[in-house]
Design a protein around this motif. Structure first.
Motif, PDB file in Angstrom:
ATOM      1  N   LEU A  31       0.831  -1.204   0.000  1.00  0.00           N
ATOM      2  CA  LEU A  31       0.000   0.000   0.000  1.00  0.00           C
ATOM      3  C   LEU A  31       0.868   1.256   0.000  1.00  0.00           C
ATOM      4  O   LEU A  31       0.551   2.249  -0.666  1.00  0.00           O
ATOM      5  N   ASN A  32       1.972   1.203   0.730  1.00  0.00           N
ATOM      6  CA  ASN A  32       2.898   2.334   0.877  1.00  0.00           C
ATOM      7  C   ASN A  32       3.946   2.428  -0.221  1.00  0.00           C
ATOM      8  O   ASN A  32       4.772   3.340  -0.216  1.00  0.00           O
ATOM      9  N   MET A  33       3.967   1.476  -1.160  1.00  0.00           N
ATOM     10  CA  MET A  33       5.025   1.414  -2.171  1.00  0.00           C
ATOM     11  C   MET A  33       6.401   1.290  -1.511  1.00  0.00           C
ATOM     12  O   MET A  33       7.376   1.926  -1.913  1.00  0.00           O
ATOM     13  N   SER A  34       6.474   0.442  -0.498  1.00  0.00           N
ATOM     14  CA  SER A  34       7.760   0.218   0.172  1.00  0.00           C
ATOM     15  C   SER A  34       8.052  -1.285   0.252  1.00  0.00           C
ATOM     16  O   SER A  34       8.586  -1.771   1.243  1.00  0.00           O
ATOM     17  N   SER A  35       7.709  -2.005  -0.808  1.00  0.00           N
ATOM     18  CA  SER A  35       7.920  -3.460  -0.833  1.00  0.00           C
ATOM     19  C   SER A  35       9.389  -3.832  -0.934  1.00  0.00           C
ATOM     20  O   SER A  35       9.785  -4.930  -0.545  1.00  0.00           O
ATOM     21  N   GLY A  36      10.202  -2.929  -1.500  1.00  0.00           N
ATOM     22  CA  GLY A  36      11.609  -3.238  -1.732  1.00  0.00           C
ATOM     23  C   GLY A  36      11.853  -4.093  -2.963  1.00  0.00           C
ATOM     24  O   GLY A  36      12.987  -4.517  -3.223  1.00  0.00           O
ATOM     25  N   VAL A  37      10.819  -4.330  -3.760  1.00  0.00           N
ATOM     26  CA  VAL A  37      10.950  -5.165  -4.956  1.00  0.00           C
ATOM     27  C   VAL A  37      11.573  -4.362  -6.096  1.00  0.00           C
ATOM     28  O   VAL A  37      11.215  -3.203  -6.328  1.00  0.00           O
ATOM     29  N   THR A  38      12.499  -4.965  -6.789  1.00  0.00           N
ATOM     30  CA  THR A  38      13.154  -4.324  -7.926  1.00  0.00           C
ATOM     31  C   THR A  38      12.236  -4.344  -9.135  1.00  0.00           C
ATOM     32  O   THR A  38      11.807  -5.411  -9.588  1.00  0.00           O
ATOM     33  N   PHE A  39      11.919  -3.147  -9.655  1.00  0.00           N
ATOM     34  CA  PHE A  39      11.009  -3.026 -10.800  1.00  0.00           C
ATOM     35  C   PHE A  39      11.330  -1.716 -11.500  1.00  0.00           C
ATOM     36  O   PHE A  39      11.220  -0.639 -10.910  1.00  0.00           O
ATOM     37  N   ASP A  40      11.742  -1.806 -12.753  1.00  0.00           N
ATOM     38  CA  ASP A  40      12.157  -0.637 -13.526  1.00  0.00           C
ATOM     39  C   ASP A  40      10.933   0.029 -14.141  1.00  0.00           C
ATOM     40  O   ASP A  40      10.267  -0.552 -14.993  1.00  0.00           O
ATOM     41  N   GLU A  41      10.649   1.265 -13.724  1.00  0.00           N
ATOM     42  CA  GLU A  41       9.441   1.951 -14.163  1.00  0.00           C
ATOM     43  C   GLU A  41       9.754   3.091 -15.137  1.00  0.00           C
ATOM     44  O   GLU A  41       9.085   4.123 -15.154  1.00  0.00           O
ATOM     45  N   ASP A  42      10.746   2.892 -15.987  1.00  0.00           N
ATOM     46  CA  ASP A  42      11.118   3.907 -16.977  1.00  0.00           C
ATOM     47  C   ASP A  42      10.267   3.726 -18.232  1.00  0.00           C
ATOM     48  O   ASP A  42      10.502   2.826 -19.037  1.00  0.00           O
ATOM     49  N   TYR A  43       9.286   4.609 -18.410  1.00  0.00           N
ATOM     50  CA  TYR A  43       8.368   4.497 -19.547  1.00  0.00           C
ATOM     51  C   TYR A  43       9.067   4.764 -20.880  1.00  0.00           C
ATOM     52  O   TYR A  43       8.553   4.402 -21.935  1.00  0.00           O
ATOM     53  N   LEU A  44      10.223   5.402 -20.840  1.00  0.00           N
ATOM     54  CA  LEU A  44      10.932   5.729 -22.074  1.00  0.00           C
ATOM     55  C   LEU A  44      11.903   4.630 -22.497  1.00  0.00           C
ATOM     56  O   LEU A  44      12.488   4.714 -23.576  1.00  0.00           O
ATOM     57  N   ASP A  45      12.070   3.607 -21.683  1.00  0.00           N
ATOM     58  CA  ASP A  45      12.953   2.474 -21.997  1.00  0.00           C
ATOM     59  C   ASP A  45      12.108   1.300 -22.478  1.00  0.00           C
ATOM     60  O   ASP A  45      11.309   0.746 -21.719  1.00  0.00           O
ATOM     61  N   TYR A  46      12.284   0.919 -23.720  1.00  0.00           N
ATOM     62  CA  TYR A  46      11.469  -0.144 -24.315  1.00  0.00           C
ATOM     63  C   TYR A  46      11.559  -1.434 -23.509  1.00  0.00           C
ATOM     64  O   TYR A  46      10.579  -2.173 -23.387  1.00  0.00           O
ATOM     65  N   ASP A  47      12.732  -1.706 -22.937  1.00  0.00           N
ATOM     66  CA  ASP A  47      12.951  -2.968 -22.232  1.00  0.00           C
ATOM     67  C   ASP A  47      12.715  -2.880 -20.729  1.00  0.00           C
ATOM     68  O   ASP A  47      13.019  -3.836 -19.995  1.00  0.00           O
ATOM     69  N   SER A  48      12.187  -1.768 -20.239  1.00  0.00           N
ATOM     70  CA  SER A  48      11.932  -1.642 -18.798  1.00  0.00           C
ATOM     71  C   SER A  48      10.839  -2.616 -18.364  1.00  0.00           C
ATOM     72  O   SER A  48      10.045  -3.105 -19.176  1.00  0.00           O
ATOM     73  N   ASP A  49      10.776  -2.868 -17.063  1.00  0.00           N
ATOM     74  CA  ASP A  49       9.757  -3.789 -16.533  1.00  0.00           C
ATOM     75  C   ASP A  49       8.352  -3.288 -16.820  1.00  0.00           C
ATOM     76  O   ASP A  49       7.462  -4.069 -17.161  1.00  0.00           O
ATOM     77  N   ILE A  50       8.139  -1.966 -16.694  1.00  0.00           N
ATOM     78  CA  ILE A  50       6.801  -1.433 -16.905  1.00  0.00           C
ATOM     79  C   ILE A  50       6.358  -1.611 -18.353  1.00  0.00           C
ATOM     80  O   ILE A  50       5.189  -1.906 -18.634  1.00  0.00           O
ATOM     81  N   ASN A  51       7.283  -1.474 -19.295  1.00  0.00           N
ATOM     82  CA  ASN A  51       6.924  -1.656 -20.702  1.00  0.00           C
ATOM     83  C   ASN A  51       6.810  -3.132 -21.076  1.00  0.00           C
ATOM     84  O   ASN A  51       5.982  -3.502 -21.910  1.00  0.00           O
ATOM     85  N   ARG A  52       7.620  -3.971 -20.464  1.00  0.00           N
ATOM     86  CA  ARG A  52       7.450  -5.412 -20.669  1.00  0.00           C
ATOM     87  C   ARG A  52       6.080  -5.853 -20.166  1.00  0.00           C
ATOM     88  O   ARG A  52       5.404  -6.674 -20.793  1.00  0.00           O
ATOM     89  N   MET A  53       5.674  -5.288 -19.039  1.00  0.00           N
ATOM     90  CA  MET A  53       4.364  -5.605 -18.479  1.00  0.00           C
ATOM     91  C   MET A  53       3.253  -5.159 -19.429  1.00  0.00           C
ATOM     92  O   MET A  53       2.265  -5.875 -19.634  1.00  0.00           O
ATOM     93  N   GLY A  54       3.409  -3.985 -20.036  1.00  0.00           N
ATOM     94  CA  GLY A  54       2.419  -3.503 -20.989  1.00  0.00           C
ATOM     95  C   GLY A  54       2.268  -4.426 -22.182  1.00  0.00           C
ATOM     96  O   GLY A  54       1.146  -4.698 -22.631  1.00  0.00           O
ATOM     97  N   ARG A  55       3.382  -4.924 -22.668  1.00  0.00           N
ATOM     98  CA  ARG A  55       3.319  -5.861 -23.810  1.00  0.00           C
ATOM     99  C   ARG A  55       2.701  -7.183 -23.378  1.00  0.00           C
ATOM    100  O   ARG A  55       1.988  -7.831 -24.160  1.00  0.00           O
TER     101      ARG A  55
END
Length: 387
Positions: free
Chosen positions: A169-193
């Motif tokens: 809830l607090n966004m303090s999980s400590g989990v590694t996740f790359d949220e760079d929307y401008l990087d095609y290979d980031s985790d957030i963009n991989r998730m989108g695909r």
């Protein structure tokens, strides 16, 4: 040589037939992937943000059978002189200002209309927070200090093993996740695909294996944390998020239109950013939150949850923007000042002391530039304080 050439040609023909067949079989997936890859292009972004059902699988959420709740038109406010420049600079598509529950300003830009169901992006996180508060109050979830694996056993052995509900809830999980929307290979963009191709977000989340710090020690915005909240809710109730949200949150608000969630291949709602709602209906939700969960005589969300979730409880750095349970608290916030925020310029800004709710949608491709979020917040503050 001729025989070899004939064999090669036959092989190419067979390959072409197979490829064509695959294209027909996977046509929708290919079309969605193509749409996702051009989702934020300058010439398409405004249209796409009103038509996300063309790029993703979706599930409709009924507004319910009740009457539409009236948002009365108050006297039109005079906008500050620099508002027009801000609207153009930030590619604003809609702006709606409520004062004491009355519309004091409403406008639409870049070809959008009041009936457009605009993508929420991370504003959806705050909707999920409200739903979570209702379910916690009902006893479906015992405590926010329970481990997430208690309700989402698929996460056992993943990077989330050991994190509590409070942590996500607090966004303090400590989990590694790359949220760079401008990087095609980031985790957030991989998730989108993954979503576009009909993959499963539960498994995507369970496959995350790296952490950068122990849970609860450090705040870092990790959108997949919100998906874990959704997994917890589904595990605790045995129901879909869409069904629960419709029944607990949406139906009491008297919205003008149905809304919809983007979903993954299993029909699981994209809770971290997939709601699509009309601007006035975003305002109705904001008004309910601003009124401590009370809407037209009905306590939709417990008042104590509103207070807890909008307090800056996450371990953010001193002097930086604060974070609660999926709500943002601006630097220098007065009591009762907080907001929901999504990428590319989506906001629900709330100032309880002044009884003001402001909704802004946008298609701002420069939203990540330094200082943009603060510029937007200062504009909202200016609008709230001249009323």
């Amino acid at each position: 040589m001729k025989r070899h050439l004939k064999r090669l040609l036959r092989a190419l023909v067979v390959f072409a037939i197979i490829l064509a067949g695959f294209g027909i079989w996977k046509r929708e997936e290919i079309q969605r992937l193509w749409a996702v890859n051009s989702l934020f292009s300058a010439e398409k972004i405004v249209h796409n943000f009103s038509n996300m059902n063309a790029a993703f699988l979706t599930t409709e959420i009924s507004r319910g059978a009740g009457p539409v709740s009236t948002l009365h038109q108050g006297s039109e406010m005079t906008l500050p002189a620099d508002t027009e420049a801000w609207i153009a600079e930030r590619s604003v598509t809609s702006l709606l200002v409520l004062k004491s529950g009355e519309i004091r300003h409403e406008s639409y830009y870049l070809g959008t209309e009041p009936t457009d169901r605009r993508i929420s992006w991370s504003v959806a996180k705050s909707y999920l927070s409200a739903l979570f508060g209702v379910l916690l109050d009902e006893g479906a979830i015992e405590s926010i200090d329970d481990p997430v694996t208690k309700y989402a056993p698929l996460l056992t052995g993943s990077a989330y093993d050991g994190a509590t509900i409070r942590n996500v809830l607090n966004m303090s999980s400590g989990v590694t996740f790359d949220e760079d929307y401008l990087d095609y290979d980031s985790d957030i963009n991989r998730m989108g695909r993954e979503v576009a191709l009909g993959g499963t977000l539960d498994q995507f989340t369970a496959d995350l294996s790296e952490t950068f710090v122990a849970p609860g020690e450090q705040w870092q915005y990790v959108s997949i944390d919100t998906h874990v909240i959704g997994m917890v809710i589904r595990g605790a109730t045995g129901q879909s998020i869409a069904t629960l949200l419709q029944d607990r949150i949406i139906a009491p608000l008297g919205l003008e239109q149905d809304l919809y969630y983007v979903t993954d291949g299993e029909g699981v709602a994209f809770v971290l950013g997939g709601l699509n709602i009309a601007t006035r209906d975003y305002a109705r939700f904001g008004l309910m939150i601003e009124q401590d969960g009370l809407y037209q005589g009905q306590q939709v969300v417990p008042a104590d949850w509103i207070a807890a979730s909008t307090a800056a409880s996450a371990p953010t750095k001193p002097g930086k923007i604060g974070y609660g349970y999926q709500w943002w608290v601006p630097v220098g916030a007065e009591e009762g000042e907080f907001l929901a925020r999504g990428v590319y310029g989506q906001y629900i800004y709330i100032d309880q002391a002044r009884d003001v709710v402001i909704v802004s949608t946008a298609a701002d491709r420069r939203f990540r530039e330094k200082g943009v979020n603060q510029i937007n917040i200062e504009m909202f503050r200016k609008l709230a304080r001249i009323l």
